[in-house]
Design a protein around this motif. Sequence first.
Motif, PDB file in Angstrom:
ATOM      1  N   LEU A 129     -13.524   3.432  -0.950  1.00 31.88           N
ATOM      2  CA  LEU A 129     -13.122   4.735  -1.496  1.00 31.88           C
ATOM      3  C   LEU A 129     -11.877   5.268  -0.800  1.00 31.88           C
ATOM      4  O   LEU A 129     -10.944   5.766  -1.452  1.00 31.88           O
ATOM      5  N   ALA A 130     -11.847   5.165   0.530  1.00 35.74           N
ATOM      6  CA  ALA A 130     -10.697   5.668   1.282  1.00 35.74           C
ATOM      7  C   ALA A 130      -9.438   4.872   0.956  1.00 35.74           C
ATOM      8  O   ALA A 130      -8.352   5.447   0.792  1.00 35.74           O
ATOM      9  N   GLY A 131      -9.569   3.544   0.847  1.00 36.29           N
ATOM     10  CA  GLY A 131      -8.417   2.723   0.499  1.00 36.29           C
ATOM     11  C   GLY A 131      -7.880   3.046  -0.880  1.00 36.29           C
ATOM     12  O   GLY A 131      -6.662   3.095  -1.099  1.00 36.29           O
ATOM     13  N   THR A 132      -8.787   3.284  -1.826  1.00 39.47           N
ATOM     14  CA  THR A 132      -8.373   3.682  -3.174  1.00 39.47           C
ATOM     15  C   THR A 132      -7.566   4.980  -3.142  1.00 39.47           C
ATOM     16  O   THR A 132      -6.521   5.095  -3.798  1.00 39.47           O
ATOM     17  N   CYS A 133      -8.041   5.957  -2.377  1.00 35.39           N
ATOM     18  CA  CYS A 133      -7.351   7.252  -2.269  1.00 35.39           C
ATOM     19  C   CYS A 133      -5.968   7.093  -1.644  1.00 35.39           C
ATOM     20  O   CYS A 133      -4.994   7.711  -2.100  1.00 35.39           O
ATOM     21  N   VAL A 134      -5.852   6.270  -0.611  1.00 45.72           N
ATOM     22  CA  VAL A 134      -4.565   6.080   0.058  1.00 45.72           C
ATOM     23  C   VAL A 134      -3.562   5.411  -0.875  1.00 45.72           C
ATOM     24  O   VAL A 134      -2.392   5.814  -0.945  1.00 45.72           O
ATOM     25  N   PHE A 135      -4.000   4.395  -1.620  1.00 43.45           N
ATOM     26  CA  PHE A 135      -3.088   3.742  -2.558  1.00 43.45           C
ATOM     27  C   PHE A 135      -2.676   4.690  -3.679  1.00 43.45           C
ATOM     28  O   PHE A 135      -1.518   4.681  -4.119  1.00 43.45           O
ATOM     29  N   ALA A 136      -3.608   5.522  -4.157  1.00 44.73           N
ATOM     30  CA  ALA A 136      -3.265   6.503  -5.193  1.00 44.73           C
ATOM     31  C   ALA A 136      -2.237   7.496  -4.663  1.00 44.73           C
ATOM     32  O   ALA A 136      -1.263   7.840  -5.356  1.00 44.73           O
ATOM     33  N   TRP A 137      -2.418   7.957  -3.431  1.00 49.02           N
ATOM     34  CA  TRP A 137      -1.484   8.895  -2.804  1.00 49.02           C
ATOM     35  C   TRP A 137      -0.114   8.237  -2.604  1.00 49.02           C
ATOM     36  O   TRP A 137       0.930   8.855  -2.878  1.00 49.02           O
ATOM     37  N   THR A 138      -0.103   6.970  -2.180  1.00 43.96           N
ATOM     38  CA  THR A 138       1.156   6.253  -1.963  1.00 43.96           C
ATOM     39  C   THR A 138       1.914   6.079  -3.258  1.00 43.96           C
ATOM     40  O   THR A 138       3.144   6.252  -3.317  1.00 43.96           O
ATOM     41  N   GLN A 139       1.201   5.737  -4.336  1.00 43.48           N
ATOM     42  CA  GLN A 139       1.863   5.537  -5.626  1.00 43.48           C
ATOM     43  C   GLN A 139       2.411   6.852  -6.183  1.00 43.48           C
ATOM     44  O   GLN A 139       3.496   6.883  -6.772  1.00 43.48           O
ATOM     45  N   ARG A 140       1.676   7.950  -5.974  1.00 41.67           N
ATOM     46  CA  ARG A 140       2.196   9.262  -6.433  1.00 41.67           C
ATOM     47  C   ARG A 140       3.465   9.636  -5.673  1.00 41.67           C
ATOM     48  O   ARG A 140       4.411  10.159  -6.256  1.00 41.67           O
ATOM     49  N   ARG A 141       3.490   9.367  -4.365  1.00 41.35           N
ATOM     50  CA  ARG A 141       4.681   9.667  -3.565  1.00 41.35           C
ATOM     51  C   ARG A 141       5.880   8.838  -4.017  1.00 41.35           C
ATOM     52  O   ARG A 141       7.004   9.346  -4.077  1.00 41.35           O
ATOM     53  N   ARG A 142       5.637   7.584  -4.362  1.00 46.74           N
ATOM     54  CA  ARG A 142       6.736   6.708  -4.813  1.00 46.74           C
ATOM     55  C   ARG A 142       7.279   7.186  -6.152  1.00 46.74           C
ATOM     56  O   ARG A 142       8.500   7.167  -6.389  1.00 46.74           O
ATOM     57  N   ARG A 143       6.385   7.615  -7.056  1.00 47.06           N
ATOM     58  CA  ARG A 143       6.864   8.099  -8.360  1.00 47.06           C
ATOM     59  C   ARG A 143       7.622   9.414  -8.215  1.00 47.06           C
ATOM     60  O   ARG A 143       8.569   9.676  -8.961  1.00 47.06           O
ATOM     61  N   ALA A 144       7.200  10.231  -7.251  1.00 46.16           N
ATOM     62  CA  ALA A 144       7.842  11.544  -7.053  1.00 46.16           C
ATOM     63  C   ALA A 144       9.208  11.405  -6.372  1.00 46.16           C
ATOM     64  O   ALA A 144      10.083  12.274  -6.557  1.00 46.16           O
ATOM     65  N   ARG A 150      -6.765 -13.520  -9.038  1.00 49.05           N
ATOM     66  CA  ARG A 150      -7.547 -13.088 -10.206  1.00 49.05           C
ATOM     67  C   ARG A 150      -9.020 -13.400 -10.014  1.00 49.05           C
ATOM     68  O   ARG A 150      -9.896 -12.593 -10.329  1.00 49.05           O
ATOM     69  N   GLN A 151      -9.301 -14.599  -9.496  1.00 51.54           N
ATOM     70  CA  GLN A 151     -10.690 -15.012  -9.335  1.00 51.54           C
ATOM     71  C   GLN A 151     -11.404 -14.164  -8.297  1.00 51.54           C
ATOM     72  O   GLN A 151     -12.517 -13.689  -8.508  1.00 51.54           O
ATOM     73  N   GLU A 152     -10.766 -13.955  -7.135  1.00 52.89           N
ATOM     74  CA  GLU A 152     -11.396 -13.196  -6.073  1.00 52.89           C
ATOM     75  C   GLU A 152     -11.571 -11.732  -6.466  1.00 52.89           C
ATOM     76  O   GLU A 152     -12.597 -11.127  -6.166  1.00 52.89           O
ATOM     77  N   SER A 153     -10.570 -11.156  -7.136  1.00 53.14           N
ATOM     78  CA  SER A 153     -10.679  -9.740  -7.495  1.00 53.14           C
ATOM     79  C   SER A 153     -11.753  -9.513  -8.548  1.00 53.14           C
ATOM     80  O   SER A 153     -12.511  -8.538  -8.480  1.00 53.14           O
ATOM     81  N   SER A 154     -11.872 -10.435  -9.518  1.00 53.94           N
ATOM     82  CA  SER A 154     -12.889 -10.260 -10.554  1.00 53.94           C
ATOM     83  C   SER A 154     -14.290 -10.536 -10.003  1.00 53.94           C
ATOM     84  O   SER A 154     -15.259  -9.882 -10.396  1.00 53.94           O
ATOM     85  N   SER A 155     -14.397 -11.495  -9.069  1.00 54.75           N
ATOM     86  CA  SER A 155     -15.717 -11.779  -8.502  1.00 54.75           C
ATOM     87  C   SER A 155     -16.201 -10.628  -7.637  1.00 54.75           C
ATOM     88  O   SER A 155     -17.410 -10.453  -7.444  1.00 54.75           O
ATOM     89  N   GLY A 156     -15.266  -9.822  -7.112  1.00 57.46           N
ATOM     90  CA  GLY A 156     -15.656  -8.654  -6.329  1.00 57.46           C
ATOM     91  C   GLY A 156     -16.473  -7.671  -7.142  1.00 57.46           C
ATOM     92  O   GLY A 156     -17.386  -7.017  -6.618  1.00 57.46           O
ATOM     93  N   ILE A 182     -10.883  -4.248  -5.105  1.00 62.45           N
ATOM     94  CA  ILE A 182     -10.493  -2.838  -5.009  1.00 62.45           C
ATOM     95  C   ILE A 182      -8.984  -2.699  -5.146  1.00 62.45           C
ATOM     96  O   ILE A 182      -8.487  -1.781  -5.808  1.00 62.45           O
ATOM     97  N   LEU A 183      -8.227  -3.619  -4.527  1.00 59.65           N
ATOM     98  CA  LEU A 183      -6.764  -3.563  -4.619  1.00 59.65           C
ATOM     99  C   LEU A 183      -6.300  -3.706  -6.065  1.00 59.65           C
ATOM    100  O   LEU A 183      -5.415  -2.969  -6.526  1.00 59.65           O
ATOM    101  N   ALA A 184      -6.893  -4.656  -6.794  1.00 62.05           N
ATOM    102  CA  ALA A 184      -6.523  -4.860  -8.195  1.00 62.05           C
ATOM    103  C   ALA A 184      -6.857  -3.636  -9.039  1.00 62.05           C
ATOM    104  O   ALA A 184      -6.137  -3.297  -9.988  1.00 62.05           O
ATOM    105  N   PHE A 185      -7.947  -2.951  -8.694  1.00 64.99           N
ATOM    106  CA  PHE A 185      -8.371  -1.764  -9.441  1.00 64.99           C
ATOM    107  C   PHE A 185      -7.566  -0.529  -9.049  1.00 64.99           C
ATOM    108  O   PHE A 185      -7.137   0.253  -9.906  1.00 64.99           O
ATOM    109  N   ALA A 186      -7.343  -0.344  -7.733  1.00 64.63           N
ATOM    110  CA  ALA A 186      -6.767   0.908  -7.240  1.00 64.63           C
ATOM    111  C   ALA A 186      -5.251   0.895  -7.181  1.00 64.63           C
ATOM    112  O   ALA A 186      -4.629   1.967  -7.141  1.00 64.63           O
ATOM    113  N   ALA A 187      -4.643  -0.275  -7.141  1.00 68.28           N
ATOM    114  CA  ALA A 187      -3.197  -0.333  -6.941  1.00 68.28           C
ATOM    115  C   ALA A 187      -2.570  -1.366  -7.873  1.00 68.28           C
ATOM    116  O   ALA A 187      -1.962  -2.334  -7.428  1.00 68.28           O
TER     117      ALA A 187
END
Length: 402
Positions: A386-401, A25-31, A154-159
Amino acid sequence: MKKRTRQYIHRQINQITTAFQYFFRQESSSGIILLLCAVIAMILANSGWADIYEHILHREITIGAGQWRLTMSFLHWINDGLMALFFFVIGMEIKREFLFGELKSPLATILPVAAAIGGMVVPALLYITFNAGQPSMAGWGVPMATDIAFSLGILAFAAKSAPRSIAVFLTVLAIVDDLGGIIVIALFYTSELHMAMLLGGVMVILLLFWACRQNIQSVWVYLAGGVFLWYAFLQGGIHPTIAGVLLGFAIPAGNGGTVNLLHRLEHRLSPWSAYLVMPVFALGNAGIMLNAESVGTVFSPIGLGIMAGLLIGKPFGIFMAVYSLIRLGIVAMPAHVTMGHFLGAGILGGIGFTMSLFIASLAFPDGGDLMTAKTAVVVASVCAGLAGTCVFAWTQRRRRAS
Protein backbone atom coordinates in the motif's frame (compact mmCIF):
# COMPACT_ATOMS: atom_id res chain seq x y z
CA MET A 1 31.49 -8.01 -41.69
CA LYS A 2 30.44 -4.94 -39.69
CA LYS A 3 26.86 -5.36 -40.85
CA ARG A 4 26.77 -8.99 -39.66
CA THR A 5 28.27 -7.92 -36.32
CA ARG A 6 25.59 -5.23 -35.88
CA GLN A 7 22.88 -7.73 -36.77
CA TYR A 8 24.25 -10.24 -34.23
CA ILE A 9 24.38 -7.59 -31.47
CA HIS A 10 20.84 -6.48 -32.36
CA ARG A 11 19.58 -10.09 -32.13
CA GLN A 12 21.27 -10.53 -28.75
CA ILE A 13 19.72 -7.31 -27.42
CA ASN A 14 16.30 -8.37 -28.68
CA GLN A 15 16.65 -11.78 -26.98
CA ILE A 16 17.58 -10.17 -23.64
CA THR A 17 14.77 -7.61 -23.90
CA THR A 18 12.21 -10.27 -24.85
CA ALA A 19 13.36 -12.50 -21.98
CA PHE A 20 13.00 -9.66 -19.49
CA GLN A 21 9.54 -8.68 -20.76
CA TYR A 22 8.41 -12.31 -20.56
CA PHE A 23 9.80 -12.60 -17.01
CA PHE A 24 8.24 -9.30 -15.91
CA ARG A 25 4.78 -10.12 -17.30
CA GLN A 26 4.82 -13.59 -15.79
CA GLU A 27 6.02 -12.52 -12.34
CA SER A 28 3.67 -9.54 -12.13
CA SER A 29 0.60 -11.55 -13.16
CA SER A 30 1.47 -14.44 -10.85
CA GLY A 31 1.61 -11.95 -7.98
CA ILE A 32 -2.15 -11.45 -8.34
CA ILE A 33 -2.78 -15.21 -8.10
CA LEU A 34 -0.39 -15.41 -5.16
CA LEU A 35 -2.34 -12.70 -3.36
CA LEU A 36 -5.63 -14.47 -4.07
CA CYS A 37 -4.29 -17.77 -2.67
CA ALA A 38 -2.99 -16.01 0.44
CA VAL A 39 -6.44 -14.51 1.03
CA ILE A 40 -8.08 -17.93 0.53
CA ALA A 41 -5.64 -19.48 3.04
CA MET A 42 -6.49 -16.84 5.64
CA ILE A 43 -10.22 -17.32 5.04
CA LEU A 44 -9.87 -21.08 5.49
CA ALA A 45 -7.82 -20.65 8.69
CA ASN A 46 -10.49 -18.39 10.17
CA SER A 47 -13.60 -20.31 9.09
CA GLY A 48 -15.43 -23.46 10.06
CA TRP A 49 -13.09 -25.28 7.67
CA ALA A 50 -10.03 -24.49 9.84
CA ASP A 51 -9.78 -27.99 11.36
CA ILE A 52 -10.04 -29.66 7.95
CA TYR A 53 -7.48 -27.20 6.55
CA GLU A 54 -5.01 -28.04 9.35
CA HIS A 55 -5.70 -31.77 9.04
CA ILE A 56 -4.89 -31.73 5.33
CA LEU A 57 -1.67 -29.76 5.86
CA HIS A 58 -0.41 -32.15 8.55
CA ARG A 59 -1.60 -35.37 6.96
CA GLU A 60 1.37 -37.68 6.36
CA ILE A 61 2.10 -38.78 2.79
CA THR A 62 4.48 -41.61 1.89
CA ILE A 63 6.34 -41.81 -1.40
CA GLY A 64 8.50 -44.79 -2.37
CA ALA A 65 8.80 -48.24 -0.87
CA GLY A 66 11.09 -50.23 1.39
CA GLN A 67 14.28 -48.49 2.46
CA TRP A 68 13.63 -45.79 -0.15
CA ARG A 69 10.31 -44.86 1.45
CA LEU A 70 9.97 -41.25 2.54
CA THR A 71 7.15 -40.03 4.79
CA MET A 72 6.44 -36.34 5.43
CA SER A 73 3.41 -34.20 6.11
CA PHE A 74 1.68 -32.56 3.15
CA LEU A 75 3.01 -29.17 4.33
CA HIS A 76 6.57 -30.53 4.42
CA TRP A 77 6.17 -31.96 0.93
CA ILE A 78 5.19 -28.45 -0.18
CA ASN A 79 8.02 -26.67 1.64
CA ASP A 80 10.76 -29.26 1.10
CA GLY A 81 9.67 -30.88 -2.15
CA LEU A 82 7.52 -28.62 -4.30
CA MET A 83 9.54 -25.52 -3.37
CA ALA A 84 12.64 -27.25 -4.75
CA LEU A 85 11.13 -26.62 -8.20
CA PHE A 86 10.68 -22.93 -7.30
CA PHE A 87 14.35 -22.71 -6.27
CA PHE A 88 15.41 -24.66 -9.37
CA VAL A 89 13.79 -22.00 -11.55
CA ILE A 90 15.43 -19.26 -9.43
CA GLY A 91 18.80 -20.96 -9.96
CA MET A 92 18.31 -20.95 -13.73
CA GLU A 93 17.14 -17.30 -13.67
CA ILE A 94 20.21 -16.24 -11.68
CA LYS A 95 22.54 -18.13 -14.04
CA ARG A 96 20.90 -16.58 -17.11
CA GLU A 97 21.12 -13.08 -15.64
CA PHE A 98 24.83 -13.50 -14.83
CA LEU A 99 25.68 -14.94 -18.25
CA PHE A 100 23.49 -12.95 -20.62
CA GLY A 101 21.18 -10.59 -18.72
CA GLU A 102 21.16 -7.58 -16.45
CA LEU A 103 23.86 -9.01 -14.14
CA LYS A 104 26.38 -9.62 -16.95
CA SER A 105 27.91 -6.14 -16.84
CA PRO A 106 29.42 -5.25 -13.44
CA LEU A 107 29.00 -1.55 -14.19
CA ALA A 108 25.28 -1.91 -14.88
CA THR A 109 24.68 -3.93 -11.73
CA ILE A 110 26.43 -1.69 -9.19
CA LEU A 111 23.23 0.17 -8.30
CA PRO A 112 20.76 -2.73 -7.82
CA VAL A 113 23.38 -5.00 -6.21
CA ALA A 114 24.40 -2.31 -3.69
CA ALA A 115 20.72 -1.59 -3.04
CA ALA A 116 20.03 -5.30 -2.48
CA ILE A 117 22.90 -5.57 -0.01
CA GLY A 118 21.68 -2.50 1.87
CA GLY A 119 18.17 -3.94 1.81
CA MET A 120 19.39 -7.17 3.41
CA VAL A 121 21.85 -5.86 6.00
CA VAL A 122 19.73 -3.07 7.55
CA PRO A 123 16.58 -5.21 8.11
CA ALA A 124 18.68 -7.96 9.71
CA LEU A 125 20.32 -5.44 12.06
CA LEU A 126 16.94 -3.96 12.99
CA TYR A 127 15.57 -7.42 13.77
CA ILE A 128 18.61 -8.20 15.92
CA THR A 129 18.07 -4.92 17.79
CA PHE A 130 14.61 -6.10 18.91
CA ASN A 131 15.66 -9.70 19.66
CA ALA A 132 19.23 -9.45 20.95
CA GLY A 133 20.09 -12.14 23.47
CA GLN A 134 16.84 -14.07 22.97
CA PRO A 135 16.21 -17.45 21.28
CA SER A 136 14.15 -15.57 18.67
CA MET A 137 17.44 -14.15 17.28
CA ALA A 138 17.27 -17.11 14.88
CA GLY A 139 14.72 -15.20 12.83
CA TRP A 140 17.11 -12.47 11.67
CA GLY A 141 16.94 -13.77 8.10
CA VAL A 142 13.16 -13.38 7.82
CA PRO A 143 12.98 -9.61 7.01
CA MET A 144 15.86 -9.80 4.51
CA ALA A 145 13.76 -11.17 1.65
CA THR A 146 11.91 -9.53 -1.25
CA ASP A 147 9.09 -11.33 -3.07
CA ILE A 148 9.66 -10.92 -6.82
CA ALA A 149 6.11 -11.80 -7.87
CA PHE A 150 4.35 -9.55 -5.36
CA SER A 151 6.69 -6.58 -5.77
CA LEU A 152 6.57 -6.65 -9.59
CA GLY A 153 2.82 -7.24 -9.49
CA ILE A 154 2.30 -4.12 -7.37
CA LEU A 155 4.73 -2.18 -9.59
CA ALA A 156 2.83 -3.17 -12.74
CA PHE A 157 -0.45 -2.14 -11.10
CA ALA A 158 0.67 1.04 -9.30
CA ALA A 159 3.20 2.48 -11.72
CA LYS A 160 2.15 1.66 -15.27
CA SER A 161 3.90 4.78 -16.60
CA ALA A 162 7.06 4.34 -14.51
CA PRO A 163 10.33 4.15 -16.49
CA ARG A 164 11.31 0.64 -17.59
CA SER A 165 14.64 1.08 -15.82
CA ILE A 166 12.82 1.01 -12.46
CA ALA A 167 11.25 -2.34 -13.32
CA VAL A 168 14.71 -3.64 -14.30
CA PHE A 169 16.17 -2.20 -11.07
CA LEU A 170 13.56 -3.87 -8.87
CA THR A 171 13.84 -7.16 -10.76
CA VAL A 172 17.63 -7.34 -10.46
CA LEU A 173 17.42 -6.24 -6.81
CA ALA A 174 14.94 -9.02 -6.05
CA ILE A 175 17.06 -11.62 -7.89
CA VAL A 176 20.18 -10.62 -5.93
CA ASP A 177 18.02 -10.63 -2.80
CA ASP A 178 16.95 -14.20 -3.60
CA LEU A 179 20.59 -15.18 -4.06
CA GLY A 180 21.38 -13.67 -0.66
CA GLY A 181 18.46 -15.55 0.87
CA ILE A 182 19.68 -18.81 -0.65
CA ILE A 183 23.14 -18.27 0.85
CA VAL A 184 21.61 -17.46 4.25
CA ILE A 185 19.47 -20.63 4.15
CA ALA A 186 22.45 -22.77 3.14
CA LEU A 187 24.80 -21.38 5.80
CA PHE A 188 22.57 -20.64 8.78
CA TYR A 189 19.37 -22.69 8.52
CA THR A 190 20.72 -26.21 8.38
CA SER A 191 20.12 -29.05 10.83
CA GLU A 192 22.63 -31.61 12.08
CA LEU A 193 24.89 -32.63 9.20
CA HIS A 194 25.36 -36.23 8.07
CA MET A 195 28.61 -36.24 6.16
CA ALA A 196 28.14 -39.52 4.28
CA MET A 197 24.95 -38.28 2.59
CA LEU A 198 26.45 -34.86 1.95
CA LEU A 199 29.52 -36.43 0.37
CA GLY A 200 27.21 -38.34 -1.96
CA GLY A 201 25.43 -35.08 -2.80
CA VAL A 202 28.75 -33.36 -3.55
CA MET A 203 29.72 -36.19 -5.91
CA VAL A 204 26.38 -35.85 -7.72
CA ILE A 205 26.63 -32.07 -8.16
CA LEU A 206 30.22 -32.41 -9.44
CA LEU A 207 29.01 -34.92 -12.03
CA LEU A 208 26.20 -32.57 -13.03
CA PHE A 209 28.61 -29.65 -13.49
CA TRP A 210 30.84 -31.94 -15.55
CA ALA A 211 27.82 -32.80 -17.72
CA CYS A 212 27.18 -29.07 -18.08
CA ARG A 213 30.78 -28.46 -19.19
CA GLN A 214 30.37 -31.24 -21.75
CA ASN A 215 27.16 -29.49 -22.93
CA ILE A 216 25.08 -32.62 -22.40
CA GLN A 217 21.53 -31.58 -23.31
CA SER A 218 19.60 -34.63 -22.05
CA VAL A 219 17.01 -33.52 -19.50
CA TRP A 220 16.93 -37.04 -18.01
CA VAL A 221 20.56 -36.76 -16.87
CA TYR A 222 19.79 -33.63 -14.84
CA LEU A 223 16.42 -34.93 -13.64
CA ALA A 224 17.98 -38.12 -12.24
CA GLY A 225 20.89 -36.20 -10.73
CA GLY A 226 18.53 -33.61 -9.25
CA VAL A 227 16.40 -36.28 -7.53
CA PHE A 228 19.47 -37.92 -5.96
CA LEU A 229 20.86 -34.52 -4.97
CA TRP A 230 17.56 -33.50 -3.34
CA TYR A 231 17.39 -36.74 -1.35
CA ALA A 232 21.06 -36.51 -0.29
CA PHE A 233 20.58 -32.96 0.99
CA LEU A 234 17.34 -33.85 2.76
CA GLN A 235 19.01 -36.72 4.60
CA GLY A 236 22.30 -34.87 5.00
CA GLY A 237 20.94 -31.93 6.98
CA ILE A 238 21.05 -29.17 4.34
CA HIS A 239 17.67 -27.86 3.31
CA PRO A 240 16.76 -29.76 0.11
CA THR A 241 15.65 -26.63 -1.75
CA ILE A 242 19.36 -25.75 -2.04
CA ALA A 243 19.60 -28.80 -4.31
CA GLY A 244 17.16 -27.08 -6.65
CA VAL A 245 19.34 -23.97 -6.83
CA LEU A 246 22.53 -25.96 -7.51
CA LEU A 247 20.76 -27.99 -10.17
CA GLY A 248 19.66 -24.73 -11.82
CA PHE A 249 23.30 -23.58 -11.90
CA ALA A 250 24.29 -26.88 -13.53
CA ILE A 251 21.96 -26.63 -16.53
CA PRO A 252 23.94 -25.86 -19.74
CA ALA A 253 23.24 -22.42 -21.19
CA GLY A 254 25.13 -22.59 -24.49
CA ASN A 255 25.63 -19.17 -26.07
CA GLY A 256 22.40 -17.68 -24.76
CA GLY A 257 20.18 -18.52 -27.72
CA THR A 258 16.87 -20.38 -27.68
CA VAL A 259 18.17 -23.87 -28.48
CA ASN A 260 19.97 -24.61 -25.21
CA LEU A 261 18.56 -26.64 -22.32
CA LEU A 262 18.56 -23.71 -19.88
CA HIS A 263 16.28 -21.65 -22.11
CA ARG A 264 13.92 -24.57 -22.81
CA LEU A 265 13.60 -25.62 -19.17
CA GLU A 266 13.20 -22.08 -17.86
CA HIS A 267 10.42 -21.29 -20.32
CA ARG A 268 8.64 -24.58 -19.65
CA LEU A 269 8.98 -24.58 -15.87
CA SER A 270 8.66 -20.87 -15.03
CA PRO A 271 4.86 -20.89 -15.54
CA TRP A 272 4.55 -24.00 -13.33
CA SER A 273 6.62 -22.29 -10.64
CA ALA A 274 4.72 -19.01 -10.90
CA TYR A 275 1.18 -20.34 -11.29
CA LEU A 276 1.30 -23.62 -9.33
CA VAL A 277 4.19 -23.89 -6.86
CA MET A 278 3.98 -20.39 -5.39
CA PRO A 279 0.16 -20.35 -5.09
CA VAL A 280 0.20 -23.81 -3.42
CA PHE A 281 2.93 -22.56 -1.07
CA ALA A 282 0.75 -19.56 -0.22
CA LEU A 283 -2.26 -21.80 0.41
CA GLY A 284 -0.20 -23.93 2.78
CA ASN A 285 1.72 -21.22 4.61
CA ALA A 286 -0.38 -18.05 4.67
CA GLY A 287 -3.20 -19.47 6.78
CA ILE A 288 -2.85 -17.26 9.86
CA MET A 289 -5.45 -16.84 12.58
CA LEU A 290 -6.79 -13.29 12.64
CA ASN A 291 -8.00 -12.55 16.15
CA ALA A 292 -7.09 -10.19 18.96
CA GLU A 293 -4.50 -12.61 20.35
CA SER A 294 -2.69 -13.28 17.06
CA VAL A 295 -2.72 -9.63 16.00
CA GLY A 296 -1.39 -8.70 19.44
CA THR A 297 1.62 -10.98 18.97
CA VAL A 298 2.97 -8.77 16.18
CA PHE A 299 3.98 -6.35 18.95
CA SER A 300 6.27 -9.00 20.46
CA PRO A 301 10.03 -8.78 19.75
CA ILE A 302 9.66 -11.23 16.85
CA GLY A 303 6.78 -9.32 15.27
CA LEU A 304 8.30 -5.88 15.83
CA GLY A 305 11.67 -7.03 14.49
CA ILE A 306 10.12 -8.41 11.29
CA MET A 307 7.84 -5.42 10.69
CA ALA A 308 10.58 -2.91 11.44
CA GLY A 309 12.94 -4.79 9.15
CA LEU A 310 10.52 -4.96 6.21
CA LEU A 311 8.79 -1.57 6.60
CA ILE A 312 11.74 0.56 7.75
CA GLY A 313 14.95 -1.37 7.20
CA LYS A 314 14.22 -2.40 3.60
CA PRO A 315 13.33 1.06 2.24
CA PHE A 316 16.09 2.76 4.23
CA GLY A 317 18.80 0.28 3.20
CA ILE A 318 17.80 0.31 -0.48
CA PHE A 319 17.22 4.07 -0.78
CA MET A 320 20.38 5.10 1.09
CA ALA A 321 22.53 2.77 -1.01
CA VAL A 322 21.11 4.31 -4.21
CA TYR A 323 21.29 7.89 -2.88
CA SER A 324 24.90 7.47 -1.73
CA LEU A 325 26.13 6.01 -5.03
CA ILE A 326 24.43 8.71 -7.09
CA ARG A 327 25.41 11.54 -4.71
CA LEU A 328 29.07 10.45 -4.75
CA GLY A 329 29.04 10.29 -8.56
CA ILE A 330 29.86 6.58 -8.65
CA VAL A 331 26.69 5.89 -10.66
CA ALA A 332 24.74 8.28 -12.87
CA MET A 333 21.02 8.81 -12.36
CA PRO A 334 19.15 6.75 -14.99
CA ALA A 335 17.19 8.71 -17.57
CA HIS A 336 13.59 9.70 -16.68
CA VAL A 337 14.04 8.35 -13.14
CA THR A 338 13.70 10.34 -9.92
CA MET A 339 14.65 9.57 -6.34
CA GLY A 340 10.92 9.17 -5.71
CA HIS A 341 10.95 6.14 -8.02
CA PHE A 342 13.79 4.60 -6.04
CA LEU A 343 11.99 5.32 -2.77
CA GLY A 344 8.88 3.58 -4.11
CA ALA A 345 10.95 0.61 -5.29
CA GLY A 346 12.64 0.44 -1.88
CA ILE A 347 9.27 0.32 -0.13
CA LEU A 348 8.04 -2.41 -2.48
CA GLY A 349 11.22 -4.30 -1.57
CA GLY A 350 9.64 -4.66 1.87
CA ILE A 351 7.11 -7.13 0.43
CA GLY A 352 8.81 -10.25 1.78
CA PHE A 353 5.99 -12.78 1.65
CA THR A 354 7.12 -16.01 -0.12
CA MET A 355 10.81 -16.02 0.87
CA SER A 356 10.11 -14.44 4.27
CA LEU A 357 7.47 -17.07 5.09
CA PHE A 358 9.80 -19.78 3.87
CA ILE A 359 12.73 -18.62 6.03
CA ALA A 360 10.34 -18.19 9.00
CA SER A 361 9.34 -21.86 8.66
CA LEU A 362 13.02 -22.78 8.99
CA ALA A 363 13.84 -20.34 11.79
CA PHE A 364 10.95 -21.07 14.17
CA PRO A 365 10.24 -24.71 15.05
CA ASP A 366 7.82 -23.52 17.74
CA GLY A 367 4.29 -23.19 16.34
CA GLY A 368 3.48 -20.06 18.34
CA ASP A 369 6.61 -18.19 17.24
CA LEU A 370 6.06 -19.29 13.64
CA MET A 371 2.48 -17.99 13.68
CA THR A 372 3.73 -14.67 15.10
CA ALA A 373 6.36 -14.44 12.34
CA LYS A 374 3.82 -15.30 9.63
CA THR A 375 1.37 -12.68 10.90
CA ALA A 376 4.09 -10.03 10.99
CA VAL A 377 5.26 -10.93 7.47
CA VAL A 378 1.73 -10.72 6.04
CA VAL A 379 0.93 -7.44 7.84
CA ALA A 380 4.24 -5.86 6.80
CA SER A 381 3.92 -7.06 3.19
CA VAL A 382 0.41 -5.60 2.87
CA CYS A 383 1.53 -2.29 4.39
CA ALA A 384 4.60 -2.16 2.13
CA GLY A 385 2.44 -2.78 -0.94
CA LEU A 386 0.00 0.00 0.00
CA ALA A 387 2.77 2.44 0.91
CA GLY A 388 4.69 1.71 -2.28
CA THR A 389 1.56 2.26 -4.35
CA CYS A 390 1.02 5.66 -2.68
CA VAL A 391 4.63 6.74 -3.25
CA PHE A 392 4.53 5.83 -6.95
CA ALA A 393 1.20 7.64 -7.35
CA TRP A 394 2.67 10.74 -5.66
CA THR A 395 5.82 10.55 -7.83
CA GLN A 396 3.81 10.29 -11.04
CA ARG A 397 1.60 13.25 -10.06
CA ARG A 398 4.72 15.35 -9.36
CA ARG A 399 6.20 14.43 -12.75
CA ARG A 400 3.00 15.37 -14.58
CA ALA A 401 2.79 18.66 -12.68
CA SER A 402 6.41 19.62 -13.44
